[in-house]
Enzyme design. Structure first.
Site, PDB file in Angstrom:
ATOM      1  N   ASP A  59       0.857  -1.184   0.000  1.00 52.14           N
ATOM      2  CA  ASP A  59       0.000   0.000   0.000  1.00 52.14           C
ATOM      3  C   ASP A  59       0.891   1.231   0.000  1.00 52.14           C
ATOM      4  O   ASP A  59       1.823   1.316   0.811  1.00 52.14           O
ATOM      5  CB  ASP A  59      -0.892   0.028   1.243  1.00 52.14           C
ATOM      6  CG  ASP A  59      -1.945  -1.074   1.243  1.00 52.14           C
ATOM      7  OD1 ASP A  59      -2.009  -1.827   0.259  1.00 52.14           O
ATOM      8  OD2 ASP A  59      -2.695  -1.175   2.229  1.00 52.14           O
ATOM      9  N   ASP A  92     -15.723  -3.842  -0.961  1.00 51.17           N
ATOM     10  CA  ASP A  92     -15.276  -3.440   0.375  1.00 51.17           C
ATOM     11  C   ASP A  92     -16.508  -3.330   1.258  1.00 51.17           C
ATOM     12  O   ASP A  92     -17.373  -2.476   1.051  1.00 51.17           O
ATOM     13  CB  ASP A  92     -14.530  -2.114   0.306  1.00 51.17           C
ATOM     14  CG  ASP A  92     -13.294  -2.196  -0.590  1.00 51.17           C
ATOM     15  OD1 ASP A  92     -12.723  -3.297  -0.688  1.00 51.17           O
ATOM     16  OD2 ASP A  92     -12.910  -1.178  -1.178  1.00 51.17           O
TER      17      ASP A  92
END
Length: 244
Positions: free
Chosen positions: A10, A129
């Site tokens: 990330d 998500d």
């Protein structure tokens, strides 16, 4: 069939980080994204999951850096974060990545998402998500801060559009090292014939074995992030545990 592991990189402001529950400001830095990605490749990864968190949160991008990283890797890359229109999609695919992961766009712009799926097929995965709200699984968008509607309605629509695979994250689990949501994964697998990549909550080798137990139901892979960076186990240990 063995579970595919996708170690995560990330990226915020040019640095590899991990967040807790996807919250901006909860970053822990881990150095260069290039070094992190190459380390996972050297440890035996077949895929690396790279997320541009600045693009996901709508505060800039690390596109040029990530294109360089993808270009240096010999393994496949799943690229995610802020891919919401033709320009960002084409730039992501131009890096040579194996596939891209659409998130917010699938919620906010279903017509565009359907066109992208029709045009690029296997190159497109959709990130679901999810957060449990009042007993119902709801989707989250824009770096997990906006409401995105009902999971099952969206999944049915994307299936109809021909989506080739889903990356399923329980937002409440991500970056917490509290274990994956196996029930959510099983329910998504039961609702679609497309392969599912699990994300969020993995903290132990046993968590990965539990996810691997869902391979025959349709789970294809698992993204692993914080557990690797925090030293809970090594990637070679994890790969050995879930191979075959």
């Amino acid at each position: 069939m063995s579970l595919v592991l996708l170690p995560a990189v990330d990226v915020v402001n040019g640095e590899a980080v991990r967040l807790v529950q996807g919250e901006a400001g909860s970053e822990t830095g881990y150095g260069s994204p290039r070094d992190a990605a190459l380390a996972w490749q050297n440890d035996g990864a077949e895929w690396v999951h790279i997320v541009d968190l600045d693009a996901a949160f709508g505060r800039g991008s690390n596109r040029e850096l990530l294109a360089d990283v993808v270009g240096e890797l010999d393994v496949q890359v799943e690229l995610s974060g802020g891919i919401r229109d033709d320009a960002s999609l084409e730039a992501a695919l131009a890096t040579g990545c194996g596939r891209v992961n659409l998130g917010t766009a699938a919620i906010e712009n279903p017509e565009w998402c359907a066109r992208a799926i029709a045009k690029y097929g296997e190159k497109i995965a959709v990130g679901l998500d999810v957060r449990l709200v009042d007993g119902e699984y709801q989707l989250r968008g824009r770096g997990w801060v906006t409401e995105g509607g009902n999971l099952w309605e969206t999944l049915a629509r994307l299936d109809k559009d021909g989506c080739s695979r889903y990356v399923v994250t329980d937002v409440s689990k991500d970056g917490t090292l509290t274990g994956p949501n196996l029930e959510l994964l099983a329910q998504v697998c039961a609702a679609t014939d497309a392969p599912v990549v699990a994300s969020g909550g993995v903290s132990t080798i046993d968590d990965l074995r539990a996810i691997a137990g869902l391979v025959d139901r349709g789970v294809e892979g698992s993204i692993v992030g914080k557990a690797l960076y925090a030293g809970r186990f090594t990637l070679p240990e994890a790969l050995a545990a879930v191979s075959g």
